[in-house]
Write a protein that holds these residues in place. Structure first.
Motif, PDB file in Angstrom:
ATOM      1  N   GLY A 128      19.357   0.679  -9.125  1.00 51.89           N
ATOM      2  CA  GLY A 128      18.344   1.376  -8.358  1.00 51.89           C
ATOM      3  C   GLY A 128      17.268   0.396  -7.948  1.00 51.89           C
ATOM      4  N   PHE A 129      16.115   0.931  -7.605  1.00 51.74           N
ATOM      5  CA  PHE A 129      14.977   0.076  -7.291  1.00 51.74           C
ATOM      6  C   PHE A 129      13.708   0.773  -7.749  1.00 51.74           C
ATOM      7  N   ARG A 130      12.672  -0.005  -7.889  1.00 57.71           N
ATOM      8  CA  ARG A 130      11.371   0.586  -8.211  1.00 57.71           C
ATOM      9  C   ARG A 130      10.288  -0.054  -7.365  1.00 57.71           C
ATOM     10  N   GLU A 131       9.311   0.759  -7.033  1.00 57.17           N
ATOM     11  CA  GLU A 131       8.094   0.301  -6.386  1.00 57.17           C
ATOM     12  C   GLU A 131       7.014   0.254  -7.457  1.00 57.17           C
ATOM     13  N   PHE A 132       6.269  -0.861  -7.516  1.00 58.46           N
ATOM     14  CA  PHE A 132       5.282  -1.001  -8.587  1.00 58.46           C
ATOM     15  C   PHE A 132       4.003  -1.641  -8.067  1.00 58.46           C
ATOM     16  N   VAL A 154       4.868  -5.958  -0.430  1.00 56.62           N
ATOM     17  CA  VAL A 154       4.544  -5.246   0.809  1.00 56.62           C
ATOM     18  C   VAL A 154       3.132  -4.677   0.702  1.00 56.62           C
ATOM     19  N   GLU A 155       2.716  -4.029   1.804  1.00 54.66           N
ATOM     20  CA  GLU A 155       1.414  -3.351   1.875  1.00 54.66           C
ATOM     21  C   GLU A 155       0.281  -4.281   1.457  1.00 54.66           C
ATOM     22  N   GLU A 156       0.202  -5.433   2.169  1.00 54.60           N
ATOM     23  CA  GLU A 156      -0.862  -6.415   1.962  1.00 54.60           C
ATOM     24  C   GLU A 156      -0.955  -6.886   0.511  1.00 54.60           C
ATOM     25  N   GLY A 157       0.200  -6.978  -0.131  1.00 59.78           N
ATOM     26  CA  GLY A 157       0.240  -7.557  -1.464  1.00 59.78           C
ATOM     27  C   GLY A 157      -0.026  -6.609  -2.606  1.00 59.78           C
ATOM     28  N   ARG A 158      -0.292  -5.355  -2.300  1.00 58.27           N
ATOM     29  CA  ARG A 158      -0.605  -4.409  -3.377  1.00 58.27           C
ATOM     30  C   ARG A 158       0.646  -3.906  -4.083  1.00 58.27           C
ATOM     31  N   ILE A 159       1.758  -3.817  -3.344  1.00 62.04           N
ATOM     32  CA  ILE A 159       2.959  -3.160  -3.847  1.00 62.04           C
ATOM     33  C   ILE A 159       4.123  -4.140  -3.891  1.00 62.04           C
ATOM     34  N   GLY A 160       4.900  -4.068  -4.957  1.00 59.10           N
ATOM     35  CA  GLY A 160       6.105  -4.869  -5.082  1.00 59.10           C
ATOM     36  C   GLY A 160       7.336  -3.989  -5.154  1.00 59.10           C
ATOM     37  N   LEU A 161       8.455  -4.513  -4.655  1.00 65.14           N
ATOM     38  CA  LEU A 161       9.742  -3.817  -4.718  1.00 65.14           C
ATOM     39  C   LEU A 161      10.727  -4.717  -5.456  1.00 65.14           C
ATOM     40  N   ALA A 162      11.460  -4.141  -6.385  1.00 61.35           N
ATOM     41  CA  ALA A 162      12.446  -4.912  -7.142  1.00 61.35           C
ATOM     42  C   ALA A 162      13.635  -4.023  -7.458  1.00 61.35           C
ATOM     43  N   ILE A 163      14.797  -4.658  -7.606  1.00 57.74           N
ATOM     44  CA  ILE A 163      16.028  -3.953  -7.981  1.00 57.74           C
ATOM     45  C   ILE A 163      16.091  -3.826  -9.500  1.00 57.74           C
ATOM     46  N   GLY A 170       1.634  -3.781 -12.717  1.00 57.63           N
ATOM     47  CA  GLY A 170       3.036  -3.624 -13.084  1.00 57.63           C
ATOM     48  C   GLY A 170       3.472  -2.184 -13.214  1.00 57.63           C
ATOM     49  N   ASP A 171       2.572  -1.230 -13.008  1.00 61.26           N
ATOM     50  CA  ASP A 171       2.895   0.192 -13.171  1.00 61.26           C
ATOM     51  C   ASP A 171       3.852   0.664 -12.074  1.00 61.26           C
ATOM     52  N   THR A 172       4.854   1.440 -12.459  1.00 65.28           N
ATOM     53  CA  THR A 172       5.836   1.972 -11.517  1.00 65.28           C
ATOM     54  C   THR A 172       5.228   3.091 -10.680  1.00 65.28           C
ATOM     55  N   LYS A 173       5.419   3.008  -9.347  1.00 63.12           N
ATOM     56  CA  LYS A 173       4.925   4.026  -8.425  1.00 63.12           C
ATOM     57  C   LYS A 173       6.042   4.932  -7.918  1.00 63.12           C
ATOM     58  N   PHE A 174       7.252   4.373  -7.809  1.00 60.35           N
ATOM     59  CA  PHE A 174       8.401   5.146  -7.334  1.00 60.35           C
ATOM     60  C   PHE A 174       9.646   4.504  -7.918  1.00 60.35           C
ATOM     61  N   GLU A 175      10.618   5.353  -8.278  1.00 60.36           N
ATOM     62  CA  GLU A 175      11.853   4.835  -8.868  1.00 60.36           C
ATOM     63  C   GLU A 175      13.033   5.643  -8.347  1.00 60.36           C
ATOM     64  N   TRP A 176      14.126   4.947  -8.049  1.00 59.97           N
ATOM     65  CA  TRP A 176      15.308   5.599  -7.500  1.00 59.97           C
ATOM     66  C   TRP A 176      16.539   4.973  -8.115  1.00 59.97           C
ATOM     67  N   TRP A 177      17.521   5.830  -8.483  1.00 64.11           N
ATOM     68  CA  TRP A 177      18.775   5.359  -9.090  1.00 64.11           C
ATOM     69  C   TRP A 177      19.960   5.813  -8.246  1.00 64.11           C
ATOM     70  N   THR A 178      20.975   4.951  -8.180  1.00 64.25           N
ATOM     71  CA  THR A 178      22.122   5.209  -7.317  1.00 64.25           C
ATOM     72  C   THR A 178      22.935   6.421  -7.767  1.00 64.25           C
ATOM     73  N   LEU A 179      23.280   6.460  -9.068  1.00 65.93           N
ATOM     74  CA  LEU A 179      24.088   7.580  -9.559  1.00 65.93           C
ATOM     75  C   LEU A 179      23.359   8.891  -9.316  1.00 65.93           C
ATOM     76  N   GLY A 180      24.086   9.851  -8.797  1.00 65.01           N
ATOM     77  CA  GLY A 180      23.489  11.117  -8.383  1.00 65.01           C
ATOM     78  C   GLY A 180      23.279  11.184  -6.883  1.00 65.01           C
ATOM     79  N   HIS A 181      23.290  10.033  -6.217  1.00 63.89           N
ATOM     80  CA  HIS A 181      23.129   9.988  -4.762  1.00 63.89           C
ATOM     81  C   HIS A 181      24.345   9.387  -4.055  1.00 63.89           C
ATOM     82  N   VAL A 182      25.073   8.497  -4.743  1.00 64.26           N
ATOM     83  CA  VAL A 182      26.251   7.857  -4.166  1.00 64.26           C
ATOM     84  C   VAL A 182      27.402   7.988  -5.168  1.00 64.26           C
ATOM     85  N   HIS A 183      28.581   8.439  -4.679  1.00 63.96           N
ATOM     86  CA  HIS A 183      29.739   8.599  -5.554  1.00 63.96           C
ATOM     87  C   HIS A 183      30.338   7.238  -5.915  1.00 63.96           C
ATOM     88  N   LEU A 184      30.841   7.151  -7.146  1.00 60.41           N
ATOM     89  CA  LEU A 184      31.507   5.923  -7.584  1.00 60.41           C
ATOM     90  C   LEU A 184      32.690   5.577  -6.679  1.00 60.41           C
TER      91      LEU A 184
END
Length: 561
Positions: A205-209, A171-180, A214-228
């Motif tokens: 979760g997912f990370r924006e890099f 995304v963002e004109e090729g500067r940023i990648g999103l991956a699970i 390859g540097d991580t810009k944002f990271e999010w994990w499911t546990l803590g936000h969604v109950h099992l």
């Protein structure tokens, strides 16, 4: 003795192949391969063939299909001494189903997922996920330029064991990648009502890099936000320790909005989540056990590929594929692609279907799939099974459908994009001559250029003239599909081809190729040479020692006299 030995080793190889559970692409030594391409100039390429039905040619959107056929996502190592042609990997087809480019040779038949075109560093680029195989124990993402040269390799971050196969979104004109991302964690599971209090689960979760570093810009994990307990996958006991953990969430897409927020799709909670790009909190849930929206006259389950489309002050429009089923559960009679309006201005918030495109054969895509709104608002849908893809007008008319002839291959996703390919490898030419003598023969040429999208015409030149002379043009023809054929009267001993654009620009040139002659010509030349030597030896016996002649050949000539 030799024939029995060959039979023994052939039988042994068959046993080895069977023992190694070789599938699909590796079956070619034992089954018919008419479902795969066959090119004279590139016999190493055996890509799946499409069966295409065009219902309204005027309504089909211009562009190329981007997909990645594979047989088994967990590939088996092929037996030693067994050849596999280039078949599985990222591939581009034109809208008539003709192969344009295959990266199977480039990536040595490694399975690929989420192959698509994007804009990066001011030009067209390609991206794909290469799945775990052989020495690539983690899998990784690749970015290629318009010459099909890999410019970036992106590996999973530390403590994340593999590059997830579902998403590599640039995304963002090729500067940023999103991956699970995902990893096993030993956590409190008391909410599940099991006899145990802790167990191994797969935290996703997912990370924006940054694509370049390859540097991580944002990271999010499911546990803590969604109950099992939100998972629809029921379990009686959690074993451990486990290298992966209980797959309770199964994220299969991540997208980013122009506002900087994210949207993820969870197959096993039957829910789509919007995530704050500021602090990571869940802004809303669509579907599942705790939906933030009232679903107005529709339901969905086991969905894939949730995407932001547009928004205003009161409404967000998103798209996703409603699989409506998996291997064990069914909530719909058929799968469909949905365009949904989310009204966030009312309480409770309401979700309404704007458009629904049903799978034309009214079957269920129990696994995989994706859905793309094209720039002209046509819908392009990958239903996965045998790479079944369809295109529809916005109003719902089916304008095209296509599917692999082969039953051995699937693809996880398929896309349609405009793209200009400029391969860095030269065109490939093969030339054969047919006839009893050079004077009464016909020369046939086959030429191809893997990945070239701008070739309009091929010109063919005689190559044996001296460099001081002008090249001698011996033929010209329009490009036809992946491989183009032309024939000439007479014997052309060596030839090269030039690829021309629609405005006459020379785009590339093949190496000079010597024409392959019939084996009968070689036998004739050998016999004639032997005859000359024998005749000469009648008057001068010493001359015969200067020729390497078998007694059998000389005897044959004697009989002819």
């Amino acid at each position: 003795m030799t024939s029995y030995s060959n039979i023994f080793f052939m039988f042994l190889e068959i046993l080895l192949i069977s023992a190694n559970n070789v599938y699909a692409a590796n079956d070619l030594g034992f089954v018919d391969d008419s479902d795969l391409t066959s090119f004279v100039s590139r016999p190493d390429i055996k890509a799946p063939i499409f069966n295409v039905t065009v219902h309204n040619a005027n309504a089909v959107t211009p562009g190329y299909w981007f997909l990645a056929p594979y047989a088994k996502i967990n590939q088996d190592m092929q037996p030693v001494r067994y050849y596999q042609a280039c078949q599985t990997g990222p591939s581009i087809y034109d809208s008539a189903g003709n192969l344009v480019w295959t990266g199977a040779c480039l990536f040595k038949n490694q399975n690929a997922c989420d192959f698509r075109a994007s804009h990066y560093n001011g030009s067209d680029h390609l991206s794909a996920i290469l799945y775990v195989f052989g020495e690539d124990t983690t899998g990784h993402g690749v970015v290629m330029n318009d010459s099909y040269v890999v410019t970036e390799n992106i590996y999973p971050p530390r403590l994340v064991p593999t590059f997830n196969m579902h998403e590599f979104n640039i995304v963002e004109e090729g500067r940023i990648g999103l991956a699970i991302i995902g990893k096993a964690e030993y956590v409190d599971v008391t909410d599940l009502g099991l006899e145990q209090e802790v167990g191994w689960v797969h935290n996703q979760g997912f990370r924006e890099f940054d694509v370049a570093t390859g540097d991580t810009k944002f990271e999010w994990w499911t546990l803590g936000h969604v109950h099992l307990s939100a998972s629809s996958v029921k379990i009686d006991h959690l074993d451990g320790p486990h290298p992966r953990g209980w797959n309770w969430f199964h994220m299969n897409s991540v997208d980013k909005s122009s506002d900087g927020d994210y949207m993820i799709s969870s197959r096993y909670t039957n829910c789509i989540y919007k995530i704050s790009g500021k602090d990571g909190h869940v802004i809303w849930r669509l579907g599942g056990t705790n939906s933030s929206f009232v679903l107005d006259g529709f339901n969905f389950s086991r969905q894939h590929d949730a995407r932001f489309i547009e928004k205003n002050a009161t409404t967000e429009i998103i798209s996703f594929l409603d699989n409506g089923a998996d291997d064990f559960n069914t909530t719909s009679s058929y799968s469909s692609a949905l365009l949904v309006a989310l009204d966030t201005s009312v309480t409770p918030m309401v979700a309404t279907v704007i458009r629904r495109w049903i799978r034309p054969d009214e079957q269920l895509s129990r696994l995989r799939g994706n859905f793309q709104i094209l720039p002209n608002r046509n819908a392009f849908v990958a239903w996965s099974a045998n790479s079944y893809i369809t295109e529809h007008t916005f109003d719902g008319d089916l304008v095209m459908e296509a599917q692999f002839v082969s039953r051995r291959f699937v693809t996880y996703r398929a896309y349609k994009f405009n793209f200009t390919g400029n391969p860095n490898e030269p065109p490939t030419l093969k030339s054969h001559v047919y006839g009893t003598t050079p004077k009464t023969s016909t020369t046939v040429c086959h030429v191809s250029w893997n990945g070239a999208t701008e070739v309009a015409t091929w010109e063919f030149y005689r190559a044996e003239n001296s460099s001081a002379q002008q090249p001698i043009l011996i033929g010209k023809t329009s490009r036809t599909g992946f491989e183009t054929m032309i024939q000439f009267t007479g014997f052309e001993s060596s030839i090269y081809a030039e690829a021309l654009s629609s405005d006459g620009e020379v785009l590339g040139r093949s190496p000079i190729e010597a024409t392959i002659e019939p084996s009968t010509w070689k036998v004739s030349q050998t016999v004639n040479g032997a005859a000359d030597a024998y005749s000469e030896s009648i008057d001068n016996p010493i001359v015969i020692s200067k020729h390497i002649l078998s007694e059998k050949v000389i005897n044959v000539y004697k009989e002819e006299l």
